[in-house]
Design a protein around this motif. Structure first.
Motif, PDB file in Angstrom:
ATOM      1  N   GLY A 207       0.882  -1.108  -0.007  1.00 19.56           N
ATOM      2  CA  GLY A 207       0.175  -0.107  -0.074  1.00 19.56           C
ATOM      3  C   GLY A 207       1.086   1.409   0.104  1.00 19.56           C
ATOM      4  N   THR A 208       0.325   2.418  -0.074  1.00 13.75           N
ATOM      5  CA  THR A 208       0.961   3.684  -0.327  1.00 13.75           C
ATOM      6  C   THR A 208       0.475   4.710   0.723  1.00 13.75           C
ATOM      7  OG1 THR A 208      -0.579   4.350  -2.044  1.00 13.75           O
ATOM      8  CG2 THR A 208       1.553   3.446  -2.857  1.00 13.75           C
ATOM      9  N   ASP A 209      -0.491   4.452   1.474  1.00 17.13           N
ATOM     10  CA  ASP A 209      -1.358   5.441   2.118  1.00 17.13           C
ATOM     11  C   ASP A 209      -0.792   5.590   3.437  1.00 17.13           C
ATOM     12  OD1 ASP A 209      -2.267   6.672  -0.174  1.00 17.13           O
ATOM     13  OD2 ASP A 209      -4.270   5.538   0.164  1.00 17.13           O
ATOM     14  N   ILE A 210      -0.433   4.506   4.200  1.00 16.64           N
ATOM     15  CA  ILE A 210      -0.393   4.208   5.640  1.00 16.64           C
ATOM     16  C   ILE A 210       0.086   2.714   6.069  1.00 16.64           C
ATOM     17  CG2 ILE A 210      -2.749   3.212   6.048  1.00 16.64           C
ATOM     18  CD1 ILE A 210      -2.327   4.943   9.039  1.00 16.64           C
ATOM     19  N   SER A 211       1.074   2.823   6.803  1.00 17.84           N
ATOM     20  CA  SER A 211       1.751   1.494   7.296  1.00 17.84           C
ATOM     21  C   SER A 211       0.948   0.662   8.278  1.00 17.84           C
ATOM     22  CB  SER A 211       3.168   1.524   7.435  1.00 17.84           C
ATOM     23  OG  SER A 211       3.892   1.965   6.415  1.00 17.84           O
ATOM     24  N   LEU A 212       0.592  -0.312   8.222  1.00 20.67           N
ATOM     25  CA  LEU A 212      -0.300  -0.890   9.341  1.00 20.67           C
ATOM     26  C   LEU A 212       1.092  -1.999   9.938  1.00 20.67           C
ATOM     27  CD1 LEU A 212      -3.948  -1.514   8.134  1.00 20.67           C
ATOM     28  CD2 LEU A 212      -2.886   0.401   9.788  1.00 20.67           C
ATOM     29  N   VAL A 213       1.601  -1.857  10.968  1.00 20.30           N
ATOM     30  CA  VAL A 213       2.692  -2.717  11.322  1.00 20.30           C
ATOM     31  C   VAL A 213       2.057  -3.385  12.912  1.00 20.30           C
ATOM     32  CG1 VAL A 213       5.059  -2.589  12.554  1.00 20.30           C
ATOM     33  CG2 VAL A 213       4.244  -0.759  10.761  1.00 20.30           C
ATOM     34  N   GLY A 214       2.292  -4.841  12.747  1.00 15.18           N
ATOM     35  CA  GLY A 214       2.019  -5.755  13.632  1.00 15.18           C
ATOM     36  C   GLY A 214       2.677  -6.952  13.607  1.00 15.18           C
ATOM     37  N   VAL A 265       0.193  -2.059  15.783  1.00 13.59           N
ATOM     38  CA  VAL A 265      -1.164  -2.728  16.380  1.00 13.59           C
ATOM     39  C   VAL A 265      -0.411  -4.025  17.251  1.00 13.59           C
ATOM     40  CG1 VAL A 265      -3.040  -3.851  16.112  1.00 13.59           C
ATOM     41  CG2 VAL A 265      -2.352  -2.062  14.436  1.00 13.59           C
ATOM     42  N   TYR A 266      -0.629  -4.041  18.363  1.00 14.64           N
ATOM     43  CA  TYR A 266      -0.319  -5.369  19.217  1.00 14.64           C
ATOM     44  C   TYR A 266      -1.378  -5.890  20.398  1.00 14.64           C
ATOM     45  CZ  TYR A 266       1.507  -1.437  22.198  1.00 14.64           C
ATOM     46  OH  TYR A 266       1.877  -0.241  22.706  1.00 14.64           O
ATOM     47  N   GLU A 267      -1.323  -6.938  20.623  1.00 16.83           N
ATOM     48  CA  GLU A 267      -2.388  -7.530  21.579  1.00 16.83           C
ATOM     49  C   GLU A 267      -1.939  -7.177  23.034  1.00 16.83           C
ATOM     50  OE1 GLU A 267      -4.259 -11.247  20.706  1.00 16.83           O
ATOM     51  OE2 GLU A 267      -4.255 -11.533  22.930  1.00 16.83           O
ATOM     52  N   ASP A 268      -0.667  -7.218  23.408  1.00 14.81           N
ATOM     53  CA  ASP A 268      -0.204  -6.824  24.730  1.00 14.81           C
ATOM     54  C   ASP A 268      -0.775  -5.600  25.128  1.00 14.81           C
ATOM     55  OD1 ASP A 268       1.395  -7.293  26.969  1.00 14.81           O
ATOM     56  OD2 ASP A 268       3.342  -6.635  25.859  1.00 14.81           O
ATOM     57  N   TRP A 269      -0.749  -5.405  26.533  1.00 16.50           N
ATOM     58  CA  TRP A 269      -0.781  -3.931  27.244  1.00 16.50           C
ATOM     59  C   TRP A 269      -0.299  -3.196  26.462  1.00 16.50           C
ATOM     60  CZ3 TRP A 269       0.521  -7.669  31.773  1.00 16.50           C
ATOM     61  CH2 TRP A 269      -0.731  -8.049  32.291  1.00 16.50           C
ATOM     62  N   ARG A 270      -1.169  -1.884  26.300  1.00 12.58           N
ATOM     63  CA  ARG A 270      -0.755  -1.017  25.484  1.00 12.58           C
ATOM     64  C   ARG A 270       0.396  -0.080  25.985  1.00 12.58           C
ATOM     65  NH1 ARG A 270      -2.149   4.650  23.347  1.00 12.58           N
ATOM     66  NH2 ARG A 270      -2.744   5.237  25.079  1.00 12.58           N
ATOM     67  N   SER A 271       0.349   0.038  27.369  1.00 13.18           N
ATOM     68  CA  SER A 271       1.763   0.871  27.972  1.00 13.18           C
ATOM     69  C   SER A 271       2.822  -0.246  28.101  1.00 13.18           C
ATOM     70  CB  SER A 271       1.235   1.152  29.222  1.00 13.18           C
ATOM     71  OG  SER A 271       0.371   2.235  29.306  1.00 13.18           O
ATOM     72  N   GLY A 272       4.080   0.136  27.476  1.00 16.99           N
ATOM     73  CA  GLY A 272       5.043  -0.544  27.677  1.00 16.99           C
ATOM     74  C   GLY A 272       5.177  -1.900  26.835  1.00 16.99           C
ATOM     75  N   GLY A 273       4.120  -1.994  26.025  1.00 16.51           N
ATOM     76  CA  GLY A 273       4.358  -3.544  25.078  1.00 16.51           C
ATOM     77  C   GLY A 273       5.063  -3.031  23.980  1.00 16.51           C
ATOM     78  N   PHE A 274       5.573  -4.420  23.409  1.00 20.12           N
ATOM     79  CA  PHE A 274       6.531  -3.942  22.358  1.00 20.12           C
ATOM     80  C   PHE A 274       6.108  -3.167  21.158  1.00 20.12           C
ATOM     81  CE2 PHE A 274       9.415  -5.549  19.114  1.00 20.12           C
ATOM     82  CZ  PHE A 274      10.476  -5.684  19.755  1.00 20.12           C
ATOM     83  N   GLY A 275       4.783  -2.945  20.862  1.00 26.62           N
ATOM     84  CA  GLY A 275       4.634  -1.857  19.927  1.00 26.62           C
ATOM     85  C   GLY A 275       4.948  -0.582  20.232  1.00 26.62           C
ATOM     86  N   ALA A 276       4.844  -0.338  21.566  1.00 26.93           N
ATOM     87  CA  ALA A 276       5.610   1.119  21.952  1.00 26.93           C
ATOM     88  C   ALA A 276       6.855   1.270  21.325  1.00 26.93           C
ATOM     89  CB  ALA A 276       5.447   1.185  23.506  1.00 26.93           C
ATOM     90  N   GLU A 277       7.885  -0.163  21.611  1.00 24.69           N
ATOM     91  CA  GLU A 277       9.273  -0.143  21.147  1.00 24.69           C
ATOM     92  C   GLU A 277       9.232   0.096  19.542  1.00 24.69           C
ATOM     93  OE1 GLU A 277      12.085  -0.399  22.854  1.00 24.69           O
ATOM     94  OE2 GLU A 277      13.446  -0.327  20.972  1.00 24.69           O
ATOM     95  N   ILE A 278       8.464  -0.468  19.013  1.00 27.40           N
ATOM     96  CA  ILE A 278       8.372  -0.373  17.390  1.00 27.40           C
ATOM     97  C   ILE A 278       7.926   1.030  17.051  1.00 27.40           C
ATOM     98  CG2 ILE A 278       7.455  -1.017  15.113  1.00 27.40           C
ATOM     99  CD1 ILE A 278       7.035  -3.738  16.615  1.00 27.40           C
TER     100      ILE A 278
END
Lengths: 329, 338
Positions: A207-214, A265-278
């Protein structure tokens, strides 16, 4: 290049097939865990292995995660290749001392003298109404720790190919299987030498408009989001991280450089989850490329509740991701 | 409990002299470590084996070199030295040098000599015990007649993972010997204050594991006990639990400067009478196996040897900063930078 025949199978059966093939190939490979033999495993991943390989190589353990994980580490230090099944990754919390304080540090503390070729695998994340103590997403906890490799496949092919890599790897590998993925269908090559390397993210939908990372099951959610957005003429790129440690930032950054927007996007708790690192990596390295702040969609910051309606509230879904996407598009 | 040491012993004079050399060597090596710590040449946490030497020497003598496995906690200098480790590399590791077994990334608590089957060197009390059973598991899996000796302290005998491991070791017939070195203190907490039943050997019994208490301060009885038990485990392919009664003369670690916080001087003096080194020396002289002059010469020779080991270790450079990334993984580098 000759193309291998494709086999249709499920996420669960792909994992089973991989373990079976590697046990057949290498007598040093064995599996141990709670109720994995006679009972065939809580999620039936190891079904059929006990009759085939016997109790020497398919070991029903007492319900003592630190103890049997420690035994696996000791055995691995001599060169055996244990596959430890956690009945759920939530229970691996009991074995954190063995995994983090011991396995992850063996190679370093011995100055390279010893290795721990061990795989710790099992269902990670919410299944269905298993409530607060059986629904943890542990991958972020482990991906914090140098010395471990941590992978979270989202597709049938990756489940098969990444577990191959995990079993062949000489370092301790955490292999997390979202229970919501066990029944998904897909194909794998009819080739027992097939493998998927660690440290390589993949684009599952360009895609070209937005990246959905998970990663893991959230990649499947992101694919559904991309489908929704395409109906509105929005072109979303789905980046499946699949390997958290090592992390392939190149592929993630290249996607953001193209789309200029990202939601992680990640299933883990939002605060401090690995998605926050990404998200932070993208913010640090792609600042000039970004047209909007990097947003996160994570699990609600509450213990996983039992009632289905509350559980579904906690786990990110298409609606939750779409809401964040719309905020920056 | 211990039989009298005043036996006619089967060892030859040459063997006895060798044991004496081993004991003096460990004593001098450990004294040098303590000195190095005080001089700032060694850092972190450092735990010496002074007073407990007969235990490691007696058990080492019962094992097949290069075949049987040994693992212990952080009081871990004596075992590798006895098993054939290069003492310069042990000392260099304690001093945090490139020439150490772990190239300066382990330190005193994390000595490993995998080539000689010494598997460390662990800092989490009780944490290594399951791994010790894992070594025995591997031996059994491969149908080899190795045994694994897993040392642990009296403090570690309270850890949950120890009980989990006892259960599996018995359930799975693992050839592992749990040697509880009961030196009467879990750091600074006396046995009676940390154990509901101070007869620690009894902890094996509910699991159907043969268990006993022995004297760990007497070299002769230790040699006998260790040989008997190692042979039994090798033959019967069953675990064993031994509570070895000993006493550390030094503090818990080199930074433990006030032992009188948890034990009296009188108690220490009383226990000094059990000193395995002094007793072995007296035996050798009394039985006219070695003359006093001969032993003095041995002691001087070993002091010189330890001095040379220290100098050689001290000549090893500190690790280069870029080595910080080495050996995090066997096949890749971790991400660099802060």
């Amino acid at each position: 290049m000759a193309t291998a025949t494709l086999i249709e199978t499920t996420f669960r059966d792909a994992i089973h097939k991989c373990i079976d093939e590697e046990m057949e190939r290498n007598p040093d490979v064995f599996v141990l865990g709670e109720d994995i033999g006679r009972y065939e495993g809580t999620f039936k991943v190891t079904k059929g292995l006990w009759p085939k390989y016997g109790e020497k190589r398919v070991i029903d353990t007492p319900i003592v995660e630190p103890g049997f994980t420690g035994i696996a580490i000791g055995a691995a230090m001599t060169g055996l290749r244990p596959i430890v099944e956690m009945m759920t990754m939530s229970f691996s919390i009991l074995a954190l001392d063995q995994i983090i304080n011991h396995a992850a540090k063996v190679h370093y503390m011995t100055g390279g003298q010893a290795k721990v070729p061990m795989v710790v695998r099992g269902p990670g994340g919410a299944a269905k109404q298993l409530s607060a103590q059986h629904s943890h997403s542990m991958e972020g906890w482990y991906a914090h720790c140098p010395g471990l490799k941590v992978v979270a496949p989202a597709t049938v092919e990756d489940a098969y190919g990444m577990l191959k890599t995990a079993i062949w790897d000489d370092n301790p590998v955490i292999f997390t299987e979202n229970p919501g993925l066990y029944t998904i269908k897909g194909t794998i090559p009819d080739d027992k030498d097939f493998s998927v390397p660690f440290g390589k993210a993949q684009i599952l939908h360009e895609g070209t408009d937005i990246s959905l990372v998970g990663y893991s099951r959230m990649t499947q959610v992101n694919l559904a989001v991309a489908e929704e957005l395409s109906k509105e003429g929005i072109s979303a790129e789905v980046v499946d991280v699949r390997s958290l440690l090592p992390l392939d930032t190149d592929t993630i950054f290249a996607s953001v450089a193209k789309t200029h927007r990202a939601v992680v996007v990640y299933e883990d708790w939002r605060s401090g989850g690995f998605g926050a690192e990404i998200a932070q990596r993208i913010s640090e390295d792609c600042f000039d490329d970004l047209d909007a702040p990097v947003l996160r969609v994570g699990g609600l910051n509450v213990p996983m509740p039992y009632a289905r309606v509350l559980e579904l509230e906690c786990i990110p879904d298409v609606k939750d991701v779409l809401e964040k996407v719309r905020r920056i598009l | 409990m211990a039989k009298s040491a005043n036996l006619e012993h089967p060892q030859t004079p040459a063997q006895l002299e060798e044991f004496y050399r081993q004991m003096v060597f460990i004593r001098r090596f450990e004294e040098k470590c303590n000195l190095a710590y005080r001089q700032g040449k060694a850092g972190g946490y450092l735990h010496v084996y002074i007073g407990m030497e007969a235990t490691a020497i007696g058990w080492n003598a019962a094992l097949k070199p290069g075949w049987d496995y040994v693992i212990t906690a952080y009081r871990d200098h004596a075992q590798p030295l006895l098993m054939g480790a290069d003492p310069v590399k042990v000392m260099a590791e304690i001093m945090g040098r490139q020439g150490g077994y772990s190239h300066g990334k382990g330190g005193s608590m994390h000595i490993y000599d995998i080539e000689h089957n010494f598997y460390g060197g662990w800092g989490i009390v009780g944490g290594h015990v399951a791994m010790g059973a894992g070594l025995a598991f591997a031996a059994k899996y491969r149908e080899e007649d190795r045994v694994a000796v897993c040392y642990l302290g009296d403090g570690a005998s309270n850890a949950g993972v120890f009980f989990e491991t006892l259960n599996m070791a018995s359930l799975w017939d693992l050839p592992v010997i749990f040697v509880i070195e009961n030196n009467e203190f879990a750091m600074g907490t006396r046995l009676e204050y940390h154990a509901s039943d101070t007869h620690l050997y009894k902890r094996g019994e509910p699991f159907g594991i043969k268990s006993e208490r022995v004297d760990g301060m007497d070299l002769f009885t230790t040699l006998e006990d260790a040989k008997r038990i190692v042979d039994w485990v090798r033959t019967n392919q069953r675990p064993y639990l031994v509570e070895v009664m000993n006493y550390r003369f030094a503090g818990h670690g080199a930074a433990d400067n006030d032992r009188q916080l948890y034990r009296t001087k009188e108690e220490e003096d009383e226990n000094m009478k059990r000193d395995p080194l002094a007793r072995l020396r007296k035996y050798l002289v009394d039985k006219k196996i070695c003359s006093d002059e001969k032993l003095e010469a041995v002691e001087e020779e070993i002091s010189d040897q330890v001095e040379k080991i220290y100098e050689a270790a001290d000549a090893s450079p500190f690790p280069d900063p870029h080595e910080v990334y080495d050996h995090v993984y066997s096949d890749m580098a971790p991400e660099a930078g802060h």
